[in-house]
Write a protein that holds these residues in place. Structure first.
Motif, PDB file in Angstrom:
ATOM      1  N   GLN A 253       0.573  -1.285  -0.201  1.00  0.00           N
ATOM      2  CA  GLN A 253       0.180   0.026   0.102  1.00  0.00           C
ATOM      3  C   GLN A 253       0.774   1.047  -0.440  1.00  0.00           C
ATOM      4  N   ALA A 254       1.992   1.282   0.408  1.00  0.00           N
ATOM      5  CA  ALA A 254       3.220   2.655   0.577  1.00  0.00           C
ATOM      6  C   ALA A 254       3.362   2.416  -0.788  1.00  0.00           C
ATOM      7  N   VAL A 255       4.148   1.501  -1.212  1.00  0.00           N
ATOM      8  CA  VAL A 255       3.986   1.338  -2.471  1.00  0.00           C
ATOM      9  C   VAL A 255       3.003   2.110  -3.834  1.00  0.00           C
ATOM     10  N   LEU A 256       1.862   1.665  -3.329  1.00  0.00           N
ATOM     11  CA  LEU A 256       1.323   2.752  -3.998  1.00  0.00           C
ATOM     12  C   LEU A 256       0.952   3.789  -4.505  1.00  0.00           C
ATOM     13  N   ALA A 257       1.149   4.049  -2.875  1.00  0.00           N
ATOM     14  CA  ALA A 257       1.148   5.551  -2.042  1.00  0.00           C
ATOM     15  C   ALA A 257       2.141   6.651  -2.873  1.00  0.00           C
ATOM     16  N   ASP A 258       3.390   6.088  -2.725  1.00  0.00           N
ATOM     17  CA  ASP A 258       4.107   6.677  -3.304  1.00  0.00           C
ATOM     18  C   ASP A 258       4.109   6.521  -5.295  1.00  0.00           C
ATOM     19  N   THR A 259       3.740   5.703  -5.508  1.00  0.00           N
ATOM     20  CA  THR A 259       3.896   5.853  -7.479  1.00  0.00           C
ATOM     21  C   THR A 259       2.712   6.908  -7.270  1.00  0.00           C
ATOM     22  N   MET A 260       1.481   6.939  -7.078  1.00  0.00           N
ATOM     23  CA  MET A 260       0.185   7.560  -7.677  1.00  0.00           C
ATOM     24  C   MET A 260       0.796   9.106  -8.072  1.00  0.00           C
ATOM     25  N   ALA A 296      10.176   7.633 -16.537  1.00  0.00           N
ATOM     26  CA  ALA A 296      11.754   6.962 -16.099  1.00  0.00           C
ATOM     27  C   ALA A 296      10.954   6.821 -14.793  1.00  0.00           C
ATOM     28  N   ALA A 297      10.323   7.705 -13.915  1.00  0.00           N
ATOM     29  CA  ALA A 297      10.177   7.838 -12.917  1.00  0.00           C
ATOM     30  C   ALA A 297       8.884   7.037 -12.618  1.00  0.00           C
ATOM     31  N   VAL A 298       8.307   7.371 -13.271  1.00  0.00           N
ATOM     32  CA  VAL A 298       6.863   5.792 -13.505  1.00  0.00           C
ATOM     33  C   VAL A 298       6.642   4.551 -13.576  1.00  0.00           C
ATOM     34  N   VAL A 299       7.635   4.148 -14.829  1.00  0.00           N
ATOM     35  CA  VAL A 299       8.271   2.663 -14.853  1.00  0.00           C
ATOM     36  C   VAL A 299       8.905   2.298 -13.763  1.00  0.00           C
ATOM     37  N   GLU A 300      10.181   3.921 -13.318  1.00  0.00           N
ATOM     38  CA  GLU A 300      10.771   3.209 -12.074  1.00  0.00           C
ATOM     39  C   GLU A 300       9.743   1.901 -10.700  1.00  0.00           C
ATOM     40  N   ARG A 301       9.104   2.933 -10.733  1.00  0.00           N
ATOM     41  CA  ARG A 301       7.983   3.318  -9.889  1.00  0.00           C
ATOM     42  C   ARG A 301       6.194   1.797  -9.530  1.00  0.00           C
ATOM     43  N   SER A 307       7.487  -6.232  -9.017  1.00  0.00           N
ATOM     44  CA  SER A 307       8.935  -6.847  -8.483  1.00  0.00           C
ATOM     45  C   SER A 307       8.304  -6.969  -6.769  1.00  0.00           C
ATOM     46  N   LEU A 308       7.863  -6.336  -6.199  1.00  0.00           N
ATOM     47  CA  LEU A 308       7.547  -6.437  -4.678  1.00  0.00           C
ATOM     48  C   LEU A 308       6.240  -7.308  -4.679  1.00  0.00           C
ATOM     49  N   ILE A 309       5.280  -7.604  -5.401  1.00  0.00           N
ATOM     50  CA  ILE A 309       3.946  -7.967  -5.522  1.00  0.00           C
ATOM     51  C   ILE A 309       4.451  -9.894  -5.969  1.00  0.00           C
ATOM     52  N   GLU A 310       5.300  -9.428  -7.151  1.00  0.00           N
ATOM     53  CA  GLU A 310       5.248 -11.261  -7.331  1.00  0.00           C
ATOM     54  C   GLU A 310       6.422 -11.798  -6.033  1.00  0.00           C
ATOM     55  N   VAL A 311       7.645 -11.205  -5.862  1.00  0.00           N
ATOM     56  CA  VAL A 311       8.084 -11.612  -4.319  1.00  0.00           C
ATOM     57  C   VAL A 311       7.100 -11.735  -3.474  1.00  0.00           C
ATOM     58  N   GLU A 312       6.057 -11.341  -3.083  1.00  0.00           N
ATOM     59  CA  GLU A 312       5.330 -11.848  -1.849  1.00  0.00           C
ATOM     60  C   GLU A 312       4.179 -12.956  -2.358  1.00  0.00           C
ATOM     61  N   ARG A 313       3.819 -12.646  -4.191  1.00  0.00           N
ATOM     62  CA  ARG A 313       3.209 -13.773  -4.462  1.00  0.00           C
ATOM     63  C   ARG A 313       3.958 -15.373  -4.321  1.00  0.00           C
TER      64      ARG A 313
END
Length: 660
Positions: A253-260, A296-301, A307-313
């Motif tokens: 959820q924090a990554v999503l908030a940082d991506t917005m 680049a900023a959007v793609v990076e986030r 990657s984080l979702i795949e690891v958690e999955r």
């Protein structure tokens, strides 16, 4: 097994086994099906992820190709070549994940579309500025064809996955399933949720690569019609909302908030470029300058979030897969144990049913034997402490009691028969005595009248004869005749006196009588005759004999009559023995006279006490002695009986009531 109860036991066990087997089969089917659905959903989600990865690579390749054509990035052409090779590998992985009938068709179409794009891309890189518009249009056409194939395949995979999710949802709400199987279905659905989060993140990233490529196309050729694709922000908002619903971890959820913020900055840039293009102009140089950094900023986030979702999955999938495999292994083990238990229970049921039915068959056979009258049958027992053994023991005790009861009943029957015979004999004797009493009574009345009529003439004859006998001047011959007349008249007088005694016409003197003394006096009166005939007299007189109430002289007459008859019967016989016994029996005094004479003829026993019945020769007896004795004993309330002895001789028994 012939016993119906044995068949019922086995039928009941088979029914229970069928129900338990069905239950275990349902558990195995449900658990296997849920695990298979989870694996299928995982495979389908991974296949969808591969398709999205191929689409993402295609969009990135297009983006780098456009960058290489525009000259904005010197390494874009190299990255374009790398992305092309990676895309070929990814398409091969997608083909291997497809079903066999779809393998060749999609593979051929995807390979042709990819090769056509690569040819058009190479042509675009070699084209001159005046021919770049045609080459770009050709590249975009082949790119859309490849994306259409990949999007169609992704839609098919998603549709299959949704049907699997619906089946898992049905398992979750199955009321007949145990809770651990419903939890197993819930875990499998969690797998789909994580996989769906991965694909949603890929779709979001793909969406921004598409928009980036559309911006580059717009920068290169504003008239290509890509401005309209940059104004629709609904797909990105929908994907963000879906990710927020699928991802529950705080760090995601924090990554999503940082991506917005980066996404909103990119959306603002695309809206401005689209607005400038719709106004007929070319996007400003400022937009061109800001675009790489914003992209680049959007793609990076987005890549970081994916990657984080795949690891958690992958971590969650590993944990859930371990749990699913454990549950499946438990269900299979439980089913195997249950099947073995049912088989063992079946064998035990057969043994128990056979043991029970064998005991019951023995009990039934014993009952049939008892029904047939055989009370000596017994059910064999083996010492087992169970209900059938107890039934056998109770049956044996019951049959034993019946056998004892039958023995006692037979004994009672024999005793009853003896009692009936005794009572019958007594009734016959009583009847005979009653008949005898009636005969004596009638005879007594007749004899009394005759005796009175004869007594007067006899007295006159005897008196005149005695007067004439006293005359001294009579001739001797007449004197002898008178003597004979006196003797015969006196004899006739004694007969009349006996008749009167028989008729009970003489007075009685009642008093307490000592029976032993009366017997001894009667024997003393006959001592001369006894000694003369050589008869042995044996007496066994009871010392504690109670007295009787009666006439002593009449009782002596009874005893004298019996003794005289015994002396007469034993005359001239050897050995001659007379036994006289007295005893006390209950309330009676018993006197027995037993001789060793010839006994009494059976045909004479019933007439022995009749008046004038005698077995003596004429002149030796009148036949009144026993009749008179019978009457005297009857008047004293007693009985007199006669019987033959087994050892020979006769026995007369007199019973008199003891005085109170």
């Amino acid at each position: 097994m012939r016993s119906r109860i044995g068949r019922r036991i086995l039928a009941g066990y088979l029914l229970i086994s069928l129900l338990l087997g069905s239950f275990f089969g349902l558990l195995v089917y449900a658990s296997t099906r849920i695990v298979d659905l989870a694996r299928r959903l995982d495979a389908e989600n991974r296949a969808a992820a591969d398709v999205l990865a191929a689409s993402l690579l295609a969009e990135r390749r297009l983006f780098r190709l456009l960058q290489a054509v525009g000259g904005a990035n010197r390494g874009a052409e190299v990255e374009y070549g790398v992305l092309s090779r990676v895309l070929i590998t990814t398409l091969g992985r997608v083909r291997r994940g497809l079903a066999e009938p779809e393998h060749s068709r999609f593979g051929q179409q995807a390979d042709r579309a990819n090769m056509a794009f690569m040819s058009a891309g190479a042509a675009l890189l070699r084209s001159r500025p005046e021919g770049s518009t045609v080459a770009l249009a050709d590249v975009l056409t082949h790119h859309r064809a490849l994306r259409a194939l990949l999007d169609d395949r992704f839609a098919q995979i998603q549709a299959a996955a949704l049907s699997g999710v619906a089946e898992l949802t049905a398992f979750q709400h199955g009321v007949l399933l145990p809770s651990f199987l419903r939890n197993l279905a819930l875990n499998s659905e969690r797998i789909f949720r994580f996989s769906r989060a991965v694909t949603a993140s890929q779709q979001l990233e793909l969406l921004f690569w598409q928009r980036g490529a559309a911006l580059l196309v717009l920068f290169a050729d504003p008239s290509a019609g890509y401005a309209g694709r940059l104004t629709d922000q609904a797909p990105s908002r929908r994907l963000f909302e879906e990710l927020q619903g699928l991802v529950v971890l705080p760090e995601l959820q924090a990554v999503l908030a940082d991506t917005m913020p980066a996404v909103e900055s990119f959306e603002a840039l695309t809206r401005t470029a689209a607005s400038q293009a719709r106004d007929g102009g070319v996007p400003s140089r400022e937009l061109r300058t800001r675009f790489p950094s914003v992209m680049a900023a959007v793609v990076e986030r987005l890549e970081s979030m994916r990657s984080l979702i795949e690891v958690e999955r992958d971590r969650t999938l590993a944990d859930i897969a371990l749990v699913n495999d454990s549950i499946l292994s438990f269900v299979l083990s439980l089913s195997v144990v249950g099947a073995v238990g049912l088989l063992a229970g079946g064998a035990v049921a057969v043994v128990v049913a056979r043991a029970v039915t064998t005991s019951l068959e023995s009990l039934r056979a014993a009952m049939e034997a008892v029904r047939g009258g055989d009370l000596g049958v017994r059910v064999p027992t083996s010492g087992r402490d169970d209900e059938t053994e107890l039934m056998g023991e109770v049956f044996n005790r019951m049959v034993g009691e019946l056998q004892d009861s039958r023995t006692k009943l037979r004994q009672y029957q024999q005793d009853l028969e003896r009692m009936v015979e005794e009572r019958t004999r007594q009734l016959r004797e009583a009847q005979a005595q009653l008949v005898q009493s009636e005969k004596l009574s009638a005879m007594g009345e007749l004899v009394a009248g005759v005796a009175h009529e004869l007594n007067n003439p006899l007295t006159s004859i005897l008196g005149y004869a005695q007067l004439l006998e006293g005359e001294s001047d009579l001739p001797p011959k007449i004197h002898r005749n008178l003597t004979v007349i006196v003797q015969e008249a006196d004899r006739a007088r004694r007969i009349v006196q006996n008749l009167l005694t028989f008729a009970r016409q003489q007075p009685r003197a009642w008093d307490l009588v000592d029976v032993n003394a009366a017997v001894e006096q009667a024997l003393a009166l006959q001592r001369y005759e006894v000694v003369r005939e050589g008869i042995e007299v044996v007496t066994r007189l009871a010392p504690d004999l109670p007295p009787v109430r009666g006439d002593l002289h009449q009782l002596q007459q009874v005893f004298l009559n019996i003794v005289n008859n015994a002396i007469h019967a034993m005359r001239g016989r050897a050995p001659a023995r007379l036994e006289v016994v007295t005893r006390h029996r209950r309330d009676r005094v018993v006197i027995e006279f037993a001789d060793t004479g010839p006994g009494i003829a059976p045909e004479h026993l019933h007439r022995l006490f009749d008046p004038f019945f005698t077995t003596k020769r004429i002149g030796e007896g009148t036949g009144l002695g026993l009749s008179i004795s019978y009457g005297i004993v009857r008047d004293h309330g007693g009985t007199i009986t006669a019987a033959n002895r087994r050892e020979g001789g006769a026995r007369f028994t007199v019973e008199l009531p003891a005085a109170g």
